[in-house]
Design a protein around this motif. Structure first.
Motif, PDB file in Angstrom:
ATOM      1  N   TYR A   1     -66.132 -28.456  20.801  1.00 42.37           N
ATOM      2  CA  TYR A   1     -65.284 -27.790  19.812  1.00 42.37           C
ATOM      3  C   TYR A   1     -65.615 -28.166  18.376  1.00 42.37           C
ATOM      4  O   TYR A   1     -65.039 -27.619  17.454  1.00 42.37           O
ATOM      5  N   SER A   2     -66.506 -29.115  18.185  1.00 45.28           N
ATOM      6  CA  SER A   2     -66.889 -29.427  16.802  1.00 45.28           C
ATOM      7  C   SER A   2     -68.273 -28.835  16.531  1.00 45.28           C
ATOM      8  O   SER A   2     -68.384 -27.802  15.867  1.00 45.28           O
ATOM      9  N   PHE A  40     -66.686 -36.731  15.383  1.00 49.35           N
ATOM     10  CA  PHE A  40     -67.165 -35.361  15.557  1.00 49.35           C
ATOM     11  C   PHE A  40     -67.027 -34.534  14.274  1.00 49.35           C
ATOM     12  O   PHE A  40     -67.836 -33.648  14.020  1.00 49.35           O
ATOM     13  N   LYS A  41     -65.993 -34.850  13.480  1.00 53.14           N
ATOM     14  CA  LYS A  41     -65.845 -34.173  12.180  1.00 53.14           C
ATOM     15  C   LYS A  41     -67.081 -34.454  11.318  1.00 53.14           C
ATOM     16  O   LYS A  41     -67.663 -33.553  10.727  1.00 53.14           O
ATOM     17  N   ALA A  57     -62.245 -38.265  17.011  1.00 55.48           N
ATOM     18  CA  ALA A  57     -62.068 -37.003  16.274  1.00 55.48           C
ATOM     19  C   ALA A  57     -62.816 -37.062  14.939  1.00 55.48           C
ATOM     20  O   ALA A  57     -63.507 -36.110  14.547  1.00 55.48           O
ATOM     21  N   LYS A  96     -70.159 -32.684  12.681  1.00 55.65           N
ATOM     22  CA  LYS A  96     -70.143 -31.250  12.381  1.00 55.65           C
ATOM     23  C   LYS A  96     -70.571 -30.993  10.933  1.00 55.65           C
ATOM     24  O   LYS A  96     -71.352 -30.073  10.660  1.00 55.65           O
ATOM     25  N   SER A  97     -70.053 -31.803  10.015  1.00 53.01           N
ATOM     26  CA  SER A  97     -70.357 -31.600   8.590  1.00 53.01           C
ATOM     27  C   SER A  97     -71.701 -32.228   8.209  1.00 53.01           C
ATOM     28  O   SER A  97     -72.060 -32.276   7.042  1.00 53.01           O
ATOM     29  N   ASN A 109     -70.148 -27.431  18.687  1.00 49.29           N
ATOM     30  CA  ASN A 109     -70.250 -26.241  19.539  1.00 49.29           C
ATOM     31  C   ASN A 109     -71.428 -26.276  20.518  1.00 49.29           C
ATOM     32  O   ASN A 109     -72.412 -26.969  20.310  1.00 49.29           O
ATOM     33  N   GLY A 169     -64.818 -32.851  22.367  1.00 48.54           N
ATOM     34  CA  GLY A 169     -65.128 -33.016  20.946  1.00 48.54           C
ATOM     35  C   GLY A 169     -66.435 -32.348  20.578  1.00 48.54           C
ATOM     36  O   GLY A 169     -66.534 -31.629  19.576  1.00 48.54           O
TER      37      GLY A 169
END
Lengths: 318, 318
Positions: free
Chosen positions: B114-115, B88-89, B85, B92-93, B117, B111
């Motif tokens: 939904y992160s 992927f955070k 998790a 994404k950032s 996309n 992951g």
């Protein structure tokens, strides 16, 4: 026993078929006869050419030729005097006990379904392939191409057909059925497998092992792999591809030499009222011989009767 | 470049992952950093244990563990501080440029979707596998399990995704796409393939070869095999099975030694807004190293941008 052969079927027909018939003739009892379906002039001259004794052969003159590319149903209606049409005619009238062909396999399937007919209760007849196990013996896989799109109940029936073949032709006691899938857990797979799993899991019609992955194709975890005909065809042609690369690279040992298709003859059609074997298009004489012997063995196993009985039970229980 | 690794993913984690990260570290520039996601105490002690220099590593403390059997979505919502998790955070950032994991592949797919996309226009992201060609080079096959049931338009998009991967990651010029099928003729196959063939046959979005059988998987007739994820998964696991029997029987030569998965790292997820690689569960240190290097190469190829551009063109043409 009276054993029928389509002399004109296969890439190397009629040479390979005639030679194969002569080889098979040496393996069987003198009470057995091989019925050769094809143009009688060709058959007679080929037999003479190789100096074969024509005793024990019955020639059924069938001058018309069905090509590999021809549409199966058309081939039958327009060529009633072809080797394959006549073969099925004889099979239907019980003038022969088994029939085999290495020709147009679609035509053979259509011929079987419209002459001797599908066994009552069987939704779709199936063709099967064999896969040598590393630890000895053979696994079977069905369907291998006849039925690329199927419903879960058809897959369920393939498990019945495969179990009977494994038990009565390959002599495996209480054979285990695996549902070929992309994971072992219950909820895995595509929609077809998920539904089929639910149908199979408490089955009393066969010994269900559960889902099984393709990494187990050569192991002894199960005896029968059931799948749609698309998947089974992909699996078998991939085995052939890897085997032929190994052959080319001199990497074949005693285990992998068992992958040579010549040793197996062909694929029986399970679920029709008769003993029919479809051979590989590229069959040579040895493969033809084995196809003929396989059709004999198929008849002698009494599997058609076993399937009839099983389908009767299956239909009544529904 | 900042390269993320899920230290807790894989059957032999964290030993194999830490060792793999240290091996990868030796292969990359000193300007690159590897971000290690996992419990910091474990990572620090493992690095110390093998006497590795921690320069060039950034540890992102992620104490929660996602098991292999856990349901992907649940794993994410209930374990926001797990290695996967957090990875992927960061992706994404944009605190990292790529992320790879040999853990729960379903969780990695969820992951990614939904992160970072799915890329706009992509119906379903796909995972792919590589198959060594006998004549040198690599074929690719997709999908390999993420999408067991698909519609023809998804298969069409896989052809676009695979072509871009072949061209920009494997450097194949004008790669040819084959529709994996059970015959070469136009009308062959299951309903999915028949419909997909009609969609593909005049495509200007990729170089379509036509139907191709599994006997050509190791040849150079095409560069990309497209199929549903059920079929692709069966194909790859069967290759692994046959390869591992060959290995056991000492039959591996220079060609077949290229079948060792360790050399390839893992499978990229194509069609998401980021460079993500999923590794084999059984990954050892060498496989982890290659997975890390592959995620770096994936990012550097700029394939995500190429896919965006292609999907934009595809969407507008519809």
């Amino acid at each position: 026993m009276k054993i029928g052969l389509d002399v004109m079927g296969g890439d190397f027909a009629p040479d390979a078929t005639i030679q194969g018939a002569v080889l098979a003739r040496e393996q069987i009892s003198s009470n057995d006869r091989i019925f050769l379906f094809g143009p009688s002039d060709i058959i007679e001259s080929k037999l003479k050419e190789i100096g074969a004794d024509s005793t024990g052969f019955t020639i059924v003159h069938s001058p018309e030729i069905v090509g590999m590319g021809e549409r199966p149903i058309k081939a039958f209606t327009q060529k009633p005097n072809s080797s394959i049409a006549n073969g099925f005619k004889y099979l239907k009238s019980k003038e022969i006990d088994s029939f085999s062909s290495a020709g147009n396999s679609g035509a053979a399937m259509v011929g079987a379904m419209y002459s001797v007919n599908t066994i009552q209760g069987v939704i779709r007849p199936s063709t099967l392939g064999v896969i040598p196990r590393e630890n000895g013996g053979m696994n079977i896989i069905l369907d291998i191409g006849t039925n690329p799109d199927i419903k879960p109940d058809v897959l369920y029936q393939f498990a019945i057909l495969g179990s009977l073949y494994s038990e009565y032709v390959l002599n495996v006691k209480n054979p285990k059925v695996g549902l070929l899938n992309i994971g072992e857990e219950n909820e895995k797979g595509n929609l077809l497998c998920q539904s089929a799993f639910r149908l199979m899991k408490d089955s009393k019609d066969f010994n269900f092992f559960g889902n099984i992955e393709s990494r187990e194709l050569f192991s002894d975890k199960v005896d029968i792999f059931v799948c749609d005909g698309f998947t089974g065809n992909i699996v078998l042609k991939q085995i052939e591809a890897m085997y032929s690369i190994m052959l080319r690279r001199n990497l074949v040992d005693d285990y992998f030499s068992r992958f040579d298709y010549e040793n197996y003859g062909g694929s029986p059609i399970l679920g029709v009222n008769g003993s029919v074997v479809i051979g590989h298009g590229i069959s040579n004489a040895k493969a033809i011989m084995n196809m003929i012997l396989q059709s004999k063995q198929l008849h002698e196993s009494g599997i058609t009767k076993k399937i009839k009985r099983a389908m009767n039970k299956y239909t009544q229980s529904k």
